[in-house]
Design a protein around this motif. Structure first.
Motif, PDB file in Angstrom:
ATOM      1  N   HIS A   1     -31.447   2.613   3.255  1.00 26.48           N
ATOM      2  CA  HIS A   1     -31.646   2.482   1.807  1.00 26.48           C
ATOM      3  C   HIS A   1     -30.540   3.191   1.038  1.00 26.48           C
ATOM      4  O   HIS A   1     -29.994   2.643   0.062  1.00 26.48           O
ATOM      5  CB  HIS A   1     -33.017   3.064   1.427  1.00 26.48           C
ATOM      6  CG  HIS A   1     -33.183   3.280  -0.043  1.00 26.48           C
ATOM      7  ND1 HIS A   1     -33.304   2.259  -0.951  1.00 26.48           N
ATOM      8  CD2 HIS A   1     -33.251   4.433  -0.777  1.00 26.48           C
ATOM      9  CE1 HIS A   1     -33.428   2.748  -2.172  1.00 26.48           C
ATOM     10  NE2 HIS A   1     -33.400   4.061  -2.100  1.00 26.48           N
ATOM     11  N   SER A   2     -30.188   4.380   1.449  1.00 27.46           N
ATOM     12  CA  SER A   2     -29.142   5.137   0.750  1.00 27.46           C
ATOM     13  C   SER A   2     -27.773   4.485   0.933  1.00 27.46           C
ATOM     14  O   SER A   2     -26.970   4.442  -0.006  1.00 27.46           O
ATOM     15  CB  SER A   2     -29.127   6.584   1.236  1.00 27.46           C
ATOM     16  OG  SER A   2     -28.798   6.665   2.611  1.00 27.46           O
TER      17      SER A   2
ATOM     18  N   GLY B   1     -36.529   1.162  -0.959  1.00 26.71           N
ATOM     19  CA  GLY B   1     -36.711   2.534  -1.415  1.00 26.71           C
ATOM     20  C   GLY B   1     -38.156   2.883  -1.697  1.00 26.71           C
ATOM     21  O   GLY B   1     -38.628   3.960  -1.299  1.00 26.71           O
TER      22      GLY B   1
END
Length: 277
Positions: free
Chosen positions: A118-119, A175
């Motif tokens: 996600h990051s 997220g």
């Protein structure tokens, strides 16, 4: 149902789901989480989903379809460019603040940064969005940029804008799912507590909003009529912000409905023997 009514229905539905998504994300952090703050704690982290939904999704989606709002068709193309760029710049500013909130929270809590998919994808989307903004301003707002450069770059600009917007929604879904898995312990996410169900509905709303934005942005019959007039000016050597666009569009639209505007602008294309956009 006529094309104009279908367009208004799609725009109204998109606005509804976009506003509801903002209400849902605020309800999530204020009711189920620790609220909002800026102290390095969980309340600071909560700015991340709020600003992403407001900026990176709602405002970016609005910027994408702003050219297709029927009540803006009498405005000059240059005015709409500034509105489009302004919405995107505001969205980017909110996203930057949301990123600062995440990194500040991680650093305070001694949590590693940039370890999840996600990051990675989120940072990639922000970088691409920044590049899209810079190139868009240089190509379409700097007066000295050659017209043929703009024409060559436009398909890529449109594609990359839709790609980034779609990717943003996908990353947001990743997220909020990640947050639920890590944040729910008793009961767990798999047990479907009220918070999990509420946030899952938020995810569905974001998907519907994204689908409506993509529909509005890609349906050829819902194009801004002035784009066809601008095509005539381009091929005759004028810029797309040529002063003749404003009066021509006003003459076409005055006293007529949206369908008539399109029919008359199409006839102008036929008279100049140019292909449609």
């Amino acid at each position: 149902m006529g094309e104009s009514k279908m367009l208004l229905l799609a725009l109204g539905s998109a606005a509804f789901f976009g506003i509801v998504s903002i209400f849902f994300v605020l309800r999530w952090v204020l009711h189920f989480k620790e609220g909002l703050g800026w102290d390095g704690g969980l309340a600071e982290f909560n700015w991340h989903p709020v600003l992403v939904v407001i900026g990176f999704i709602f405002l970016q989606g609005t910027a994408i379809v702003v050219y297709r709002l029927p009540w803006t068709w009498r405005c000059s193309k240059l005015t709409m460019k500034f509105i489009h760029a302004g919405l995107n710049l505001l969205a980017f500013a909110l996203v930057v603040v949301s990123m600062v909130a995440v990194f500040d929270f991680h650093n305070t809590a001694k949590i590693p940064n940039m370890y999840s998919l996600h990051s990675w994808l989120g940072l990639a989307a922000v970088i691409l969005y920044c590049l899209q903004l810079v190139l868009g301003i240089v190509m379409f707002l700097v007066p000295v940029t050659p017209v043929y450069w703009r024409a060559a770059f436009m398909p890529l600009h449109v594609y990359s804008g839709l790609f980034i917007f779609s990717s943003t929604i996908a990353v947001a879904l990743m997220g909020i799912t990640e947050k639920l898995i890590f944040g729910l312990s008793n009961p767990k996410y798999k047990d479907s507590p009220p918070e999990a169900i509420f946030v899952n509905i938020l995810g569905l709303i974001l998907v519907v909003f994204g689908a409506l934005i993509l529909l509005i942005a890609t349906r050829p019959s819902w194009k801004r009529p002035s784009e066809q007039l601008s095509h005539i000016l381009h091929t005759s050597g004028g810029g797309e912000d040529n002063i003749r666009v404003g009066p021509a569009l006003s003459q076409l639209s005055e006293g007529t409905d949206d369908g008539e505007i399109r029919r008359r602008s199409n006839r102008l294309d036929d008279q100049d023997k140019l292909p449609n956009d």
